[in-house]
Each structure stands twice: as structure tokens, then as C-alpha cells.
Write a protein that holds these residues in place. Structure first.
Motif, PDB file in Angstrom:
ATOM      1  N   TYR A 107      37.538  34.298  20.792  1.00  0.00           N
ATOM      2  CA  TYR A 107      37.680  35.638  20.005  1.00  0.00           C
ATOM      3  C   TYR A 107      39.089  35.932  19.829  1.00  0.00           C
ATOM      4  N   ASP A 108      39.112  36.101  18.389  1.00  0.00           N
ATOM      5  CA  ASP A 108      40.322  36.591  17.867  1.00  0.00           C
ATOM      6  C   ASP A 108      40.922  37.760  18.347  1.00  0.00           C
ATOM      7  N   ASP A 109      40.075  38.618  18.844  1.00  0.00           N
ATOM      8  CA  ASP A 109      40.102  40.225  19.171  1.00  0.00           C
ATOM      9  C   ASP A 109      40.444  40.396  20.579  1.00  0.00           C
ATOM     10  N   TRP A 110      40.533  39.154  21.346  1.00  0.00           N
ATOM     11  CA  TRP A 110      40.826  39.252  22.803  1.00  0.00           C
ATOM     12  C   TRP A 110      42.322  39.994  23.096  1.00  0.00           C
ATOM     13  N   GLN A 111      42.346  40.698  24.209  1.00  0.00           N
ATOM     14  CA  GLN A 111      43.383  41.455  24.477  1.00  0.00           C
ATOM     15  C   GLN A 111      43.863  40.964  25.911  1.00  0.00           C
ATOM     16  N   ALA A 112      44.840  40.276  25.922  1.00  0.00           N
ATOM     17  CA  ALA A 112      45.171  39.537  27.222  1.00  0.00           C
ATOM     18  C   ALA A 112      45.755  40.522  28.140  1.00  0.00           C
ATOM     19  N   ASP A 113      46.461  41.698  27.613  1.00  0.00           N
ATOM     20  CA  ASP A 113      46.955  42.634  28.589  1.00  0.00           C
ATOM     21  C   ASP A 113      45.995  43.481  29.141  1.00  0.00           C
ATOM     22  N   LYS A 114      44.852  43.798  28.262  1.00  0.00           N
ATOM     23  CA  LYS A 114      43.995  44.485  28.957  1.00  0.00           C
ATOM     24  C   LYS A 114      43.201  43.954  30.044  1.00  0.00           C
ATOM     25  N   ALA A 115      42.812  42.485  29.630  1.00  0.00           N
ATOM     26  CA  ALA A 115      42.235  41.717  30.726  1.00  0.00           C
ATOM     27  C   ALA A 115      43.049  41.748  31.927  1.00  0.00           C
ATOM     28  N   ALA A 116      44.325  41.617  31.863  1.00  0.00           N
ATOM     29  CA  ALA A 116      45.416  41.461  33.141  1.00  0.00           C
ATOM     30  C   ALA A 116      45.091  42.696  34.011  1.00  0.00           C
ATOM     31  N   GLU A 117      45.287  43.888  32.917  1.00  0.00           N
ATOM     32  CA  GLU A 117      45.122  45.493  33.700  1.00  0.00           C
ATOM     33  C   GLU A 117      43.651  45.471  34.308  1.00  0.00           C
ATOM     34  N   LEU A 118      42.641  44.941  33.637  1.00  0.00           N
ATOM     35  CA  LEU A 118      41.508  45.403  34.256  1.00  0.00           C
ATOM     36  C   LEU A 118      41.184  44.344  35.493  1.00  0.00           C
ATOM     37  N   LEU A 119      41.996  43.120  35.617  1.00  0.00           N
ATOM     38  CA  LEU A 119      41.957  42.213  36.782  1.00  0.00           C
ATOM     39  C   LEU A 119      42.299  43.056  38.097  1.00  0.00           C
ATOM     40  N   MET A 120      43.449  43.721  37.837  1.00  0.00           N
ATOM     41  CA  MET A 120      44.128  44.696  38.951  1.00  0.00           C
ATOM     42  C   MET A 120      43.160  45.933  39.363  1.00  0.00           C
ATOM     43  N   THR A 121      42.517  46.464  38.218  1.00  0.00           N
ATOM     44  CA  THR A 121      41.589  47.625  38.332  1.00  0.00           C
ATOM     45  C   THR A 121      40.193  47.217  39.276  1.00  0.00           C
ATOM     46  N   MET A 122      39.896  46.209  38.856  1.00  0.00           N
ATOM     47  CA  MET A 122      38.746  45.533  39.313  1.00  0.00           C
ATOM     48  C   MET A 122      38.793  44.792  40.601  1.00  0.00           C
ATOM     49  N   ASP A 123      40.137  44.750  41.197  1.00  0.00           N
ATOM     50  CA  ASP A 123      40.589  44.138  42.362  1.00  0.00           C
ATOM     51  C   ASP A 123      40.083  42.821  42.527  1.00  0.00           C
ATOM     52  N   LEU A 124      40.416  41.984  41.517  1.00  0.00           N
ATOM     53  CA  LEU A 124      39.885  40.506  41.478  1.00  0.00           C
ATOM     54  C   LEU A 124      40.962  39.656  41.545  1.00  0.00           C
ATOM     55  N   ASP A 125      41.104  38.496  42.238  1.00  0.00           N
ATOM     56  CA  ASP A 125      42.184  37.493  42.226  1.00  0.00           C
ATOM     57  C   ASP A 125      41.947  36.424  41.407  1.00  0.00           C
ATOM     58  N   GLY A 126      42.893  36.244  40.470  1.00  0.00           N
ATOM     59  CA  GLY A 126      42.667  35.389  39.081  1.00  0.00           C
ATOM     60  C   GLY A 126      42.382  33.799  39.815  1.00  0.00           C
ATOM     61  N   ARG A 127      43.092  33.542  41.044  1.00  0.00           N
ATOM     62  CA  ARG A 127      43.007  32.145  41.595  1.00  0.00           C
ATOM     63  C   ARG A 127      41.887  32.037  42.193  1.00  0.00           C
ATOM     64  N   GLN A 128      40.873  32.815  42.435  1.00  0.00           N
ATOM     65  CA  GLN A 128      39.533  32.580  43.303  1.00  0.00           C
ATOM     66  C   GLN A 128      38.647  31.786  42.181  1.00  0.00           C
ATOM     67  N   LYS A 129      37.596  30.829  43.118  1.00  0.00           N
ATOM     68  CA  LYS A 129      36.587  30.258  42.169  1.00  0.00           C
ATOM     69  C   LYS A 129      35.593  31.126  42.084  1.00  0.00           C
ATOM     70  N   VAL A 130      35.037  31.050  40.643  1.00  0.00           N
ATOM     71  CA  VAL A 130      33.872  31.876  40.599  1.00  0.00           C
ATOM     72  C   VAL A 130      32.704  31.735  41.726  1.00  0.00           C
ATOM     73  N   ARG A 131      32.569  30.658  42.186  1.00  0.00           N
ATOM     74  CA  ARG A 131      31.487  30.319  42.847  1.00  0.00           C
ATOM     75  C   ARG A 131      31.521  30.900  44.307  1.00  0.00           C
ATOM     76  N   ASN A 132      32.864  31.344  44.517  1.00  0.00           N
ATOM     77  CA  ASN A 132      33.181  32.117  45.921  1.00  0.00           C
ATOM     78  C   ASN A 132      33.013  33.713  45.674  1.00  0.00           C
ATOM     79  N   LEU A 133      32.836  33.998  44.650  1.00  0.00           N
ATOM     80  CA  LEU A 133      32.804  35.324  44.303  1.00  0.00           C
ATOM     81  C   LEU A 133      31.392  36.020  44.580  1.00  0.00           C
TER      82      LEU A 133
END
Length: 237
Positions: A107-133
Motif C-alpha cells: 500500500y502506497d498509503d501506509w503510515q509507518a508512524d501511525k503503525a508504530a504508535e498503534l503498536l504501543m497503544t495496543m501493547d504489542l511487542d514487535g519482536r514477538q512471533k505471530v504464532r505466539n500471540l
């Protein structure tokens, strides 16, 4: 070139969808305003997912007319729509960060800054494997993928399905905080009516593939003298 201006994000007229002998939608007439959060409610089999897939351009109606932002849908409309399906489409071997980078590449409209902000808001660790979520964490990750796009129309199909109250609360707060008033329209299908209803501007009740009720949330509560959850009970009793 058309210069038509419309206050409606979506206009549906006589939209029907049949699968062989089964009618999923039996004639939908709707006008949904720009800049609103719309609740799409109804029991299983009422046509909610079919309607969202038609709006997302994933399937075509059997008959009827559709206009999105004043135009008949075409291939370019898919670039203006973020669609979150109920099914889990994530790759378990990726990390959270890898998943978001993978999605961003489409997607050309992807907002990386918003994704990073939402990661913090949603309390997710970017290093975690999806299978372990947990299921709730995976639901939050899917929502980040939808809300990180800068598009006028967001379609969310059961984003709270089967997840814990804590995750539901985080998701609802994120939807409300990231909603671009006046610029974006969100249509959200859910069975979690009591928790979701405070954020709805308008509400659609579907039943057997047709619109049972459609009005502003305030008008419905005023007309019935009760909450949307209690209206649900009355409509589908």
C-alpha cells in the motif's frame, strides 16, 4: 471528468447477492454519510460479511447499483478501502514487525508512524512471533494493519470475535482515537453491541439479507427508549 460532490460515502440501491439457490442479500437500499462510524448489526447469516465483501470489491452483487464516494466502484476503489476480514490471514512464522512491513509493501498509503504508535497503544511487542500471540493480540495486530492506512473507507468484520474484554477495550479505544472525523467512514460489523454502541453514529440492523432498521444511534435509542443492545433483543426476539 466528473466534478460531482456527494455527502455520502456509500449509496446502495436494490443490491442483491445470491449463491446458487441461496439469497444472502435480498435488496439493500442504504445511504451512508461520509465521516461516520456505522455499526453493522445482526445475527449470524443476516448478510453482514457478504455486504462488507461487496463494498470491499471482493465479490460482486448479483444485481443492484453501488456508488462509493459518488462513483460506481472500479479497480481503483480497492486502493481507497481498508478491509479487515473476520478470518485470520496472518503468517505465524513472521514477527509482528515483519508482518507490518510485509503489509506495508502492498500500500502506497501506509503510515509507518501511525503503525508504530498503534503498536504501543495496543501493547504489542514487535519482536514477538505471530504464532505466539494470543487470539486477542492477533486481533489487535489485524486492526493495526487496517488503521495504519490513510484511506477514506475502513471496513471491519467482527474485529472483537472471540477475544477477551481487555483486548476489546483496547481495540475500541484505538478505533475512536484514530478515527479521522469528517474524512473517514468506518463500518464495523460486531456482536459486541453493549461495548461498541457508544462509538456508533449510525446503526444498520440486518435480518435475512435485508435492512431491518437504519438510523442514527441517538434516534434509535430515543425511539425505542432503550440501549442498542436492548433494541437488538427486541428486533431479533
Amino acid at each position: 471528468m466528473s466534478t460531482e460532490v456527494t455527502e455520502n460515502m456509500i449509496e446502495l440501491s436494490g443490491v442483491q447477492k445470491r449463491y446458487l439457490l441461496k439469497a444472502a442479500l435480498t435488496g439493500i437500499d442504504l445511504q451512508i454519510k461520509k465521516g461516520s462510524i456505522v455499526g453493522l448489526l445482526g445475527p449470524n447469516g443476516s448478510g453482514k460479511s457478504t455486504l462488507l465483501k461487496i463494498l470491499a470489491g471482493l465479490i460482486h452483487p448479483t444485481s443492484g447499483a453501488i456508488r462509493i464516494a459518488g462513483r460506481a466502484p472500479d479497480a481503483s476503489h480497492k486502493k481507497q478501502i481498508a478491509y479487515l476480514p473476520e478470518i485470520d490471514h496472518l503468517y505465524g512464522w513472521m514477527t509482528v514487525d515483519e508482518t507490518l512491513r510485509f503489509i506495508a509493501g502492498f500500500y502506497d498509503d501506509w503510515q509507518a508512524d501511525k503503525a508504530a504508535e498503534l503498536l504501543m497503544t495496543m501493547d504489542l511487542d514487535g519482536r514477538q512471533k505471530v504464532r505466539n500471540l494470543s487470539k486477542g493480540m492477533r486481533a489487535r495486530l489485524k486492526l493495526i494493519a487496517a488503521l495504519s492506512r490513510n484511506v477514506p473507507l475502513v471496513l471491519l468484520d467482527e474485529p472483537f470475535s472471540g477475544i477477551d474484554p481487555s483486548s476489546r477495550a483496547k481495540i475500541i479505544r484505538s478505533i475512536v482515537s484514530e478515527f479521522q472525523t469528517g474524512e473517514q467512514t468506518i463500518i464495523l460489523s460486531t456482536h459486541s453491541v453493549s461495548e461498541s454502541e457508544p462509538m456508533f453514529d449510525e446503526v444498520i440492523f440486518l435480518h435475512h439479507g435485508s435492512v431491518k432498521l437504519f438510523d442514527t444511534a441517538d434516534n434509535l435509542r430515543s425511539s425505542y427508549g432503550c440501549s442498542l443492545e436492548n433494541i437488538w433483543e427486541k428486533v431479533y426476539a
